[in-house]
Write a protein that holds these residues in place. Structure first.
Motif: not given
Length: 401
Positions: A95, A101, A105-109, A111, A113, A136-137
Motif C-alpha cells: 500500500a 498501491n 488486489y491492494v485497494t480491494e479484496e 487487500h 500488504r 493482508t497485514k
C-alpha cells in the motif's frame, strides 16, 4: 534488462523457450503442487501462498493456497519483478509502494500488504516464475523462514523437471508403439498373403496329387505361420481396438483441445467483454494427435488476439484435422482487432517485432508471437498472417500430426 521494457529480462526469449520445453498444460496442472503451497504458507505463517509461472503476457497460477486465482495479466503482478533478479523480492507494505498501491488486489479484496517472492530457477539458471507468499497485514520473514521458502521453491522446480522427463519417456514409448504398429502391419500383411496363396495352391495340388509340390507348399505354409506367430509374440504388447480407447496423457483430440482453450482463455476475453469462441470443423473429432507444445503456440497467439482486440470485439478460433495428403492440424485465429498494415506484418514475420500496447494499454512484451513462430517452425509447421488496419487479423497455422 531489455532497453525497450525495464521489466523484461535480457534473456526473455531464452526464458520463454525454456518454459516451452516444460510444455506445461495450465488447464491440467492444478493440484499437483498444492502440498508445497500449503507447506509454504505453514512455515512462513502467511495466509496466502502461490506458485506463479510467467509467460509472455500472462501470469499463470499453477497452485494456490488462500487465494482463488488462476491467471493474471503479467504487467499487473509483483512476480514480474522477481524474474529480473537471482535474489528474492520482499515488499513490506504494498500500500506504500507506488508500483502496487493502485492495484485492485491492494485497494480491494483481499487487500494484500506483504509480499515475498523467490525465483523459480531451473538447473541451467533460467527464472521461469516465482514461489510467493502474501499477507493482508505487514510482515517480516525471519532468515530461517526465508531459507525454508527457497527449499520449497527448489522442490517446485524439481517436480517440473520430473514431469518433463516423464513426458520425454512417454514420447519415446509412444514412438516405439507406433513402430510396433507399423512393423505389425508390414509383417502380417505380406506373410498373410503368402500363406493364403500357399493354401490355395496346396488345395489345387491335392486335387492333382502332386506330392512333392504339396510338401513344398506345406513348408511355405508352416514357415509363414511360424514367422507370423513370432511377430505376434513380439508385438503382443501393442493393443488395438477396445483395449486402446483411452487418450494418452500426451495426446489430444479436437474436442479436448477445444475445451482446454476455452478454459484457459475465456476468462481473459471475458475481462474485456469480448466474444470468444472455439469451433471444430470436419469429421475427424476422435482422431488423437500429439499434444507437444500446441497449447503454448496457440495460447500465445490467442492472448495476442485478445490484447489487440477492443472491448466487445470478437476472437474466433477454428480447429480442423485434414487427412490429405497427410494428417494435418489446421488452426485459424481470427479477431476484429486493430489489425496491421503490410509493413507491420512483414516486421512481425521477420523475427524482430516491436512491443506495442494493447487496446486497453496492456503492456506488450513483444515475445508472444516471436515464440509462437519459432515453436511452429521447430514443429515443421506453417504460420501465415492476413491483416488489415482497423479490420482485424487472421492467423493460420498448420501442423503435421
Amino acid at each position: 534488462m531489455s532497453k525497450n521494457n525495464a521489466l523484461v529480462p535480457n534473456n526473455e526469449f531464452d526464458r520463454l523457450l525454456k518454459l516451452s520445453e516444460y510444455d506445461i498444460d495450465y488447464s491440467d496442472i492444478h493440484g499437483k503442487l498444492d502440498d508445497l503451497t500449503r507447506l509454504a504458507a505453514y512455515v512462513t505463517g502467511t495466509p496466502i501462498s502461490l506458485v506463479n509461472i510467467l509467460e509472455a503476457n500472462t501470469q499463470w497460477t499453477v497452485s494456490n493456497f488462500g487465494l482463488d486465482v488462476t491467471q493474471t495479466p503479467r504487467d499487473q503482478t509483483a512476480c514480474q519483478y522477481v524474474v529480473l533478479s537471482e535474489s528474492p523480492l520482499e515488499i513490506e507494505d504494498m500500500a506504500e509502494d507506488e508500483r502496487f498501491n493502485t492495484k485492485d488486489y491492494v485497494t480491494e479484496e483481499p487487500h494484500i500488504r506483504y509480499y515475498y517472492g523467490v525465483p523459480l530457477t531451473t538447473p541451467d539458471g533460467i527464472r521461469i516464475g516465482a514461489m510467493c507468499v502474501m499477507d493482508t497485514k505487514k510482515n517480516d520473514l525471519s532468515p530461517e523462514k526465508e531459507e525454508f521458502l527457497k527449499i520449497i521453491a527448489s522442490e517446485v522446480i524439481t517436480r517440473f523437471e520430473y514431469e518433463h522427463k516423464l513426458k520425454l519417456m512417454r514420447d519415446n514409448v509412444d514412438e516405439l508403439k507406433e513402430i510396433q504398429r507399423k512393423v505389425s502391419h508390414d509383417i502380417r500383411g505380406p506373410i498373410g498373403g503368402i500363406i493364403g496363396i500357399a493354401e490355395i495352391l496346396r488345395d489345387q495340388a491335392e486335387e492333382s496329387k502332386l506330392d512333392e509340390f504339396m510338401q513344398l507348399l506345406e513348408l511355405i505354409n508352416k514357415g509363414g505361420r511360424s514367422v507370423l506367430d513370432l511377430a505376434n509374440d513380439i508385438l503382443s504388447n501393442y493393443k488395438t481396438g477396445e483395449d486402446d480407447k483411452a487418450i494418452p496423457a500426451n495426446e489430444l483430440t479436437l474436442p479436448v483441445l477445444q475445451q482446454k482453450l476455452k478454459n484457459l482463455y475465456e476468462p481473459q476475453a471475458r475481462a474485456k467483454s469480448q466474444d470468444f469462441s472455439v469451433n471444430i470443423n470436419g469429421g475427424l473429432k476422435d482422431h488423437s494427435f500429439p499434444k507437444h507444445r500446441l497449447l503454448q503456440v496457440i495460447g500465445n497467439l490467442i492472448t495476442n488476439a485478445i490484447k489487440f482486440t477492443p472491448e466487445k470485439g470478437t476472437i474466433k478460433v477454428e480447429l480442423e484435422l485434414k487427412s490429405t495428403p497427410e494428417m494435418t492440424l489446421h488452426v485459424q485465429i481470427a479477431d476484429t482487432g486493430i489489425g496491421m498494415n503490410e509493413s507491420q506484418v512483414q516486421e512481425i514475420m521477420s523475427g524482430n517485432p516491436k512491443s506495442t500496447a494493447g487496446t486497453k494499454e496492456e503492456r506488450g512484451f513483444g515475445f508472444g508471437f516471436q515464440l509462437a513462430r519459432h515453436l511452429t517452425e521447430s514443429m515443421k509447421g506453417k504460420l501465415s498472417i492476413n491483416s488489415e488496419v482497423d479490420k482485424g487479423t487472421k492467423i493460420t497455422l498448420q501442423f503435421p500430426v
